[in-house]
Design an enzyme around this catalytic site. Structure first.
Site, mmCIF file in Angstrom:
data_model
loop_
_atom_site.group_PDB
_atom_site.id
_atom_site.type_symbol
_atom_site.label_atom_id
_atom_site.label_comp_id
_atom_site.label_asym_id
_atom_site.label_seq_id
_atom_site.Cartn_x
_atom_site.Cartn_y
_atom_site.Cartn_z
ATOM 1 N N LYS A 1 3.272 -6.770 2.307
ATOM 2 C CA LYS A 1 2.939 -5.467 1.715
ATOM 3 C C LYS A 1 4.001 -4.409 2.026
ATOM 4 O O LYS A 1 4.837 -4.597 2.899
ATOM 5 C CB LYS A 1 1.577 -4.993 2.213
ATOM 6 C CG LYS A 1 0.474 -6.028 2.113
ATOM 7 C CD LYS A 1 0.145 -6.472 0.685
ATOM 8 C CE LYS A 1 -0.959 -7.518 0.744
ATOM 9 N NZ LYS A 1 -1.446 -8.047 -0.473
HETATM 10 C C1 LIG Z 1 -2.949 -8.796 -0.058
HETATM 11 C C2 LIG Z 1 -4.105 -8.386 -0.882
HETATM 12 C C3 LIG Z 1 -5.408 -8.412 -0.385
HETATM 13 C C4 LIG Z 1 -5.764 -9.029 0.925
HETATM 14 O O1 LIG Z 1 -5.131 -8.458 2.014
HETATM 15 P P1 LIG Z 1 -5.233 -9.162 3.462
HETATM 16 O O2 LIG Z 1 -4.779 -8.080 4.396
HETATM 17 O O3 LIG Z 1 -4.328 -10.341 3.443
HETATM 18 O O4 LIG Z 1 -6.659 -9.532 3.685
HETATM 19 C C5 LIG Z 1 -6.424 -7.911 -1.181
HETATM 20 N N1 LIG Z 1 -6.194 -7.443 -2.418
HETATM 21 C C6 LIG Z 1 -4.952 -7.417 -2.951
HETATM 22 C C7 LIG Z 1 -4.759 -6.878 -4.322
HETATM 23 C C8 LIG Z 1 -3.879 -7.908 -2.205
HETATM 24 O O5 LIG Z 1 -2.648 -7.943 -2.757
#
Ligand SMILES: *Cc1c(COP(=O)(O)O)cnc(C)c1O
Length: 342
Positions: free
Chosen positions: A145
């Site tokens: 992210k």
């Molecule tokens: C990465 C992601 C998640 C999940 O995030 P985690 O921290 O890995 O649980 C949820 N929704 C979207 C759109 C994502 O890209």
């Protein structure tokens, strides 16, 4: 705290993932069997998985063909008396119309608006950040992210009573966390007031976040620069790009292009051969085996999402990407992918 200031919001709590933060919040909201939660068909599977895990039903809706975002109209069409919440996904870093969806649900105060802001920490829409019109917004600080501590996340809300519950549901449902148990000097008994999970973020990981949050605007500029260069290069080609709506400041978490489904896998292969790392964000969730088999979805149920998922390719976009690297990607897309599309 820094997050509360950044989002101008009453409460923020750090979690060990988006998924566990959302799960803890849905638990605190009492979501369970018999409840329906509206979810866009193009998203990461975590959005609907947290609903499934609580025995509630994700009701997938199709997305706007140009922005790929969930719309007020699609939400209204999917409402039933069992609808308890709507998951608004700010896909690729572009905020969906949360204010519009909130306004269209003014006759249903029983429905909680929830924002999946995993792609959109730093984006805005009409000058507003996530958290403004919803019950809660969820962030991810997972390795891929825009802001990351390897694994992590956050929940923000304007609802103090909800946040008190979430502080318990991220720690097993305990009334007092381990660190607070000796606050009055002697040991205090804790009680279990509600069902919870283990979703707190270790301080060691949290320490990686403040400097990134301070720098987020500078990094956003670099991402926007890269996205604009891709857009300028491809706008006259048959490649389909995602429309950005007026009033949006985009977080540019991802830069997807779309090609005719019949040639997508060939295009992926050619880019891989050229040494370019690509991903697919996302194949429509209701078409994945688990959801298809459980709910019997067919492609015609979500035609826009289905088609997007069969033709999408995400190109590399990261703040450290050099001009030379991006020129190489553009050149290869022009040579190897564009000719497949006509
Ligand atoms: C990465 C992601 C998640 C999940 O995030 P985690 O921290 O890995 O649980 C949820 N929704 C979207 C759109 C994502 O890209």
């Amino acid at each position: 705290m820094q997050l509360e200031r950044y989002f101008s919001i009453e409460c923020a709590v750090l979690t060990n993932s988006w998924t566990n933060g959302a799960l803890a919040t849905l638990l605190a909201l009492g979501i369970g069997p018999g409840d329906e939660i509206i979810v866009p068909a193009i998203t990461f599977i975590a959005t609907s998985n947290v609903v499934e895990l609580l025995g509630a039903k994700p009701v997938f809706v199709d997305v706007d063909p140009e922005t790929l975002l969930i719309t007020p109209k699609a939400v209204r069409a999917a409402l039933t008396p069992s609808t308890k919440a709507v998951f608004i996904v700010h896909l690729f870093g572009q905020m969906a119309d949360t204010a519009g969806i909130a306004a269209s649900l003014s006759d249903r105060p029983d429905i909680h608006l929830l924002e999946d802001a995993a792609h959109c920490f730093e984006g805005t829409r009409n000058g507003e950040r996530p958290g403004k019109h919803s019950k809660a917004a969820f962030f991810s600080f997972y390795a891929t992210k825009n802001i990351t501590c390897g694994e992590g996340g956050a929940v923000i809300t304007r609802d103090l009573a909800l946040m008190d519950k979430v502080r318990q549901t991220i720690l097993h449902g305990m009334s007092v966390g381990a660190a607070d148990r000796f606050k009055q000097g002697a040991y205090q008994h804790w009680d279990m007031l509600r069902l919870g999970v283990k979703a707190n973020l270790p301080d060691l990981l949290a320490a990686l976040l403040p400097s990134q949050i301070d720098a987020v605007e500078t990094v956003r500029w670099r991402r926007a620069e890269l996205a604009e260069k891709y857009t300028a290069a491809f706008v006259q080609t048959p490649l389909r790009l995602v429309r950005i709506e007026p009033g949006v400041v985009h977080a540019h978490h991802l830069f997807p292009i779309h090609v005719p489904p019949a040639v997508r896998d060939t295009a992926l292969q050619r880019l891989n051969t050229a040494g370019i790392g690509t991903t697919v964000n996302y194949r429509a969730v209701p078409t994945l085996t688990y959801y298809r088999e459980k709910y019997g979805y067919v492609p015609e149920d979500h035609p826009v999402s289905q088609n997007w998922g069969e033709g999408a390719i995400s190109l590399p976009l990261f703040p450290g990407m050099s001009g030379e690297e991006q020129n190489y990607v553009i050149e290869k897309v022009m040579q190897e992918v564009v000719p497949l599309c006509s």
